[in-house]
Design a protein around this motif. Sequence first.
Motif, PDB file in Angstrom:
ATOM      1  N   ILE A 139       0.826  -1.117  -0.174  1.00  0.00           N
ATOM      2  CA  ILE A 139      -0.020   0.021   0.068  1.00  0.00           C
ATOM      3  C   ILE A 139       1.074   1.199  -0.115  1.00  0.00           C
ATOM      4  O   ILE A 139       0.533   2.085  -0.689  1.00  0.00           O
ATOM      5  N   SER A 140       1.848   1.461   0.810  1.00  0.00           N
ATOM      6  CA  SER A 140       2.801   2.353   0.925  1.00  0.00           C
ATOM      7  C   SER A 140       3.561   2.739  -0.491  1.00  0.00           C
ATOM      8  O   SER A 140       3.802   3.739  -0.908  1.00  0.00           O
ATOM      9  N   LEU A 141       3.959   1.565  -1.232  1.00  0.00           N
ATOM     10  CA  LEU A 141       4.703   1.636  -2.380  1.00  0.00           C
ATOM     11  C   LEU A 141       3.669   2.049  -3.452  1.00  0.00           C
ATOM     12  O   LEU A 141       4.100   2.728  -4.487  1.00  0.00           O
ATOM     13  N   ASN A 142       2.336   1.721  -3.364  1.00  0.00           N
ATOM     14  CA  ASN A 142       1.341   2.303  -4.311  1.00  0.00           C
ATOM     15  C   ASN A 142       1.273   3.800  -4.092  1.00  0.00           C
ATOM     16  O   ASN A 142       1.114   4.485  -5.157  1.00  0.00           O
ATOM     17  N   SER A 143       1.300   4.242  -2.913  1.00  0.00           N
ATOM     18  CA  SER A 143       1.122   5.599  -2.773  1.00  0.00           C
ATOM     19  C   SER A 143       2.476   6.395  -3.384  1.00  0.00           C
ATOM     20  O   SER A 143       2.228   7.463  -3.939  1.00  0.00           O
ATOM     21  N   ALA A 144       3.711   5.677  -3.003  1.00  0.00           N
ATOM     22  CA  ALA A 144       5.032   6.229  -3.730  1.00  0.00           C
ATOM     23  C   ALA A 144       4.964   6.322  -5.046  1.00  0.00           C
ATOM     24  O   ALA A 144       5.032   7.229  -5.818  1.00  0.00           O
ATOM     25  N   ASN A 145       4.466   5.322  -5.611  1.00  0.00           N
ATOM     26  CA  ASN A 145       3.846   5.114  -7.226  1.00  0.00           C
ATOM     27  C   ASN A 145       3.216   6.353  -7.654  1.00  0.00           C
ATOM     28  O   ASN A 145       3.631   7.093  -8.549  1.00  0.00           O
ATOM     29  N   PHE A 146       2.091   6.841  -6.989  1.00  0.00           N
ATOM     30  CA  PHE A 146       1.193   7.730  -7.350  1.00  0.00           C
ATOM     31  C   PHE A 146       1.714   8.984  -7.358  1.00  0.00           C
ATOM     32  O   PHE A 146       1.490   9.516  -8.026  1.00  0.00           O
ATOM     33  N   GLN A 147       2.491   9.176  -6.221  1.00  0.00           N
ATOM     34  CA  GLN A 147       2.894  10.589  -5.798  1.00  0.00           C
ATOM     35  C   GLN A 147       4.210  10.819  -6.834  1.00  0.00           C
ATOM     36  O   GLN A 147       4.500  11.958  -7.494  1.00  0.00           O
ATOM     37  N   LEU A 148       4.964   9.861  -7.278  1.00  0.00           N
ATOM     38  CA  LEU A 148       6.140   9.999  -8.412  1.00  0.00           C
ATOM     39  C   LEU A 148       5.469  10.542  -9.693  1.00  0.00           C
ATOM     40  O   LEU A 148       5.671  11.267 -10.615  1.00  0.00           O
ATOM     41  N   ALA A 149       4.169   9.565 -10.026  1.00  0.00           N
ATOM     42  CA  ALA A 149       3.437  10.158 -11.134  1.00  0.00           C
ATOM     43  C   ALA A 149       2.847  11.645 -11.205  1.00  0.00           C
ATOM     44  O   ALA A 149       2.858  12.422 -12.237  1.00  0.00           O
ATOM     45  N   ARG A 150       2.501  11.807  -9.941  1.00  0.00           N
ATOM     46  CA  ARG A 150       2.006  13.290  -9.772  1.00  0.00           C
ATOM     47  C   ARG A 150       3.013  14.307 -10.047  1.00  0.00           C
ATOM     48  O   ARG A 150       2.799  15.346 -10.442  1.00  0.00           O
ATOM     49  N   ILE A 151       4.473  13.964  -9.718  1.00  0.00           N
ATOM     50  CA  ILE A 151       5.349  15.110 -10.044  1.00  0.00           C
ATOM     51  C   ILE A 151       5.837  15.031 -11.602  1.00  0.00           C
ATOM     52  O   ILE A 151       5.802  15.804 -12.067  1.00  0.00           O
ATOM     53  N   THR A 152       5.928  13.731 -12.123  1.00  0.00           N
ATOM     54  CA  THR A 152       6.290  13.657 -13.483  1.00  0.00           C
ATOM     55  C   THR A 152       5.240  13.937 -14.558  1.00  0.00           C
ATOM     56  O   THR A 152       5.416  14.652 -15.621  1.00  0.00           O
ATOM     57  N   GLY A 153       3.995  13.441 -14.328  1.00  0.00           N
ATOM     58  CA  GLY A 153       2.639  13.564 -15.133  1.00  0.00           C
ATOM     59  C   GLY A 153       2.556  14.860 -15.622  1.00  0.00           C
ATOM     60  O   GLY A 153       2.519  15.342 -16.972  1.00  0.00           O
ATOM     61  N   PRO A 154       2.312  15.957 -14.689  1.00  0.00           N
ATOM     62  CA  PRO A 154       1.867  17.472 -15.172  1.00  0.00           C
ATOM     63  C   PRO A 154       2.931  18.001 -15.832  1.00  0.00           C
ATOM     64  O   PRO A 154       2.769  18.682 -16.673  1.00  0.00           O
ATOM     65  N   ALA A 155       4.212  17.553 -15.681  1.00  0.00           N
ATOM     66  CA  ALA A 155       5.520  18.223 -16.160  1.00  0.00           C
ATOM     67  C   ALA A 155       5.441  17.736 -17.622  1.00  0.00           C
ATOM     68  O   ALA A 155       5.481  18.619 -18.615  1.00  0.00           O
ATOM     69  N   ALA A 269       5.443   8.266   1.929  1.00  0.00           N
ATOM     70  CA  ALA A 269       5.090   6.895   1.239  1.00  0.00           C
ATOM     71  C   ALA A 269       6.217   5.807   1.252  1.00  0.00           C
ATOM     72  O   ALA A 269       6.203   4.875   2.042  1.00  0.00           O
ATOM     73  N   LEU A 270       7.600   6.547   1.188  1.00  0.00           N
ATOM     74  CA  LEU A 270       8.658   5.412   1.186  1.00  0.00           C
ATOM     75  C   LEU A 270       9.242   5.105   2.433  1.00  0.00           C
ATOM     76  O   LEU A 270       9.473   3.820   2.958  1.00  0.00           O
ATOM     77  N   LEU A 271       8.960   6.217   3.618  1.00  0.00           N
ATOM     78  CA  LEU A 271       9.151   5.836   5.038  1.00  0.00           C
ATOM     79  C   LEU A 271       8.236   4.832   5.152  1.00  0.00           C
ATOM     80  O   LEU A 271       8.384   3.981   6.418  1.00  0.00           O
ATOM     81  N   ALA A 272       6.921   5.198   5.183  1.00  0.00           N
ATOM     82  CA  ALA A 272       5.885   4.054   5.670  1.00  0.00           C
ATOM     83  C   ALA A 272       6.111   2.687   5.066  1.00  0.00           C
ATOM     84  O   ALA A 272       5.704   1.682   5.603  1.00  0.00           O
ATOM     85  N   ALA A 273       6.773   2.689   3.808  1.00  0.00           N
ATOM     86  CA  ALA A 273       6.808   1.309   3.407  1.00  0.00           C
ATOM     87  C   ALA A 273       8.074   0.458   4.050  1.00  0.00           C
ATOM     88  O   ALA A 273       8.041  -0.681   3.996  1.00  0.00           O
ATOM     89  N   ARG A 274       8.810   1.372   5.048  1.00  0.00           N
ATOM     90  CA  ARG A 274       9.600   0.506   6.009  1.00  0.00           C
ATOM     91  C   ARG A 274       9.035  -0.158   7.048  1.00  0.00           C
ATOM     92  O   ARG A 274       9.785  -0.938   7.952  1.00  0.00           O
ATOM     93  N   ARG A 275       7.857   0.527   7.399  1.00  0.00           N
ATOM     94  CA  ARG A 275       7.482   0.038   9.042  1.00  0.00           C
ATOM     95  C   ARG A 275       6.505  -1.143   8.636  1.00  0.00           C
ATOM     96  O   ARG A 275       6.070  -1.623   7.454  1.00  0.00           O
ATOM     97  N   GLY A 276       6.275  -1.876   9.668  1.00  0.00           N
ATOM     98  CA  GLY A 276       5.247  -3.188   9.640  1.00  0.00           C
ATOM     99  C   GLY A 276       3.867  -2.346   9.441  1.00  0.00           C
ATOM    100  O   GLY A 276       3.356  -1.579   8.972  1.00  0.00           O
TER     101      GLY A 276
END
Length: 424
Positions: A139-155, A269-276
């Motif tokens: 779930i955390s990696l999905n959020s990271a995926n979404f945020q990365l797309a949010r940075i690159t997509g509009p540009a 999101a990446l920090l959340a991916a490290r947690r259990g």
Amino acid sequence: MFSSLHNRNYRLFAAGQMVSNTGTWMQRLAQDWLVLKLTGSAMALGITTGLQFLPMLLFGLWGGAVADRYGKRRLLIATQAAMGLLAAILAVLDLAGVVDVWHVWLLALGLGFATAIDNPTRQTFVVEMVGRRDLPNAISLNSANFQLARITGPAVAGLLIAAIGTGWVFAVNALSYIAVILGLLAMRARDLTPTAPVKREPGQLREALRYVRARPDLLAVFALVGFVGTFGFNFAVTLGGFANQVFHAGPGAFGLLNTVFALGSLGGALLAARRGRSRMGMLIGAAFAFGALSMVAAVMPGYWSFALALVPIGIAGITFNTAANSTVQLSVDAALRGRVMGLYMLVFMGGTPLGGPLVGWIAETYGPRVALLFGGLVSASTAVAVGMILARRTGKRLRLRVRPHPAVHVVERTPTPRPDPVAA
């Protein structure tokens, strides 16, 4: 941090989502630009957004019921194909020079209906790919995926709109859904752990509502998600106001604020991916931190201090989102997971047509600072109220720890010793 990527099926899913999410963010920018070009009206832009979210508000729970009744991989292929078709129709209309605003509204409404089914299905399909142990990480990696797309997509969309026009951006988005469909088709069925489909019966939606109502822990999560999502997550409204009205900056400064906020969310999101597995204390603490940090940002005097304040807000906000999502999915019965997640998405996204106009009115009437302060105050107050109610119901209490790092823990309440009447 990337443990879920050891799973082949999830790698295929994540790769397809990266392409599709980038295309989706490209279309969002191009669609807004097209509506403004056709009408010159901010109200028409608001109608477009409202139509896209309206089906989730009205039919989100029904979409969850559909997710429970059918195989999720097959259902995702259907919803992704429908979304791609809608983008392709908009591309053809735009490229042919016959597009009108009502076309955009109708297609936005159709996209909303597809999303009402796709969202709960996609959320609950993750556990079938990675299992319960890796679910919070995925779930955390999905959020990271979404945020990365949010940075690159509009540009990327901005460059393409300037070079070849909005129609080709819609066409690129339509093609991006092929990546998701190919990834779904390439998955190994034997590595999936599908939930048995639920037979269609009367009263299934009421069953999900009764289930949530009987679970105080789920009600607490839904209350937090509802208030924070409706009143706190309105940065599409407030950031523009800060850039234009408060700091009197141009569109480039506005874009930078969005990028900084997305970078903070990506880091969170990446920090959340490290947690259990997420716990209730973390969820309440993240909601309170998000609200408190929003109030601090509201009073920042300069542009750069405000921009820097957006980074921890993004971290706290995405921590809250991922914790809420994984908490709900891991604590519900598998047979009800689709309907409960449909209700979750309804509460989280369905409040946007309500909270957005209210926060926008506050920003227009009293200024963006007051609007952001209001959203932060509601978020922090809700976290405090939910924490106090849970403490009273469960006989537990919240404990704040500052060292070695800030954390909120839920601990058993220590009973007060009473004197022994015999000894007395």
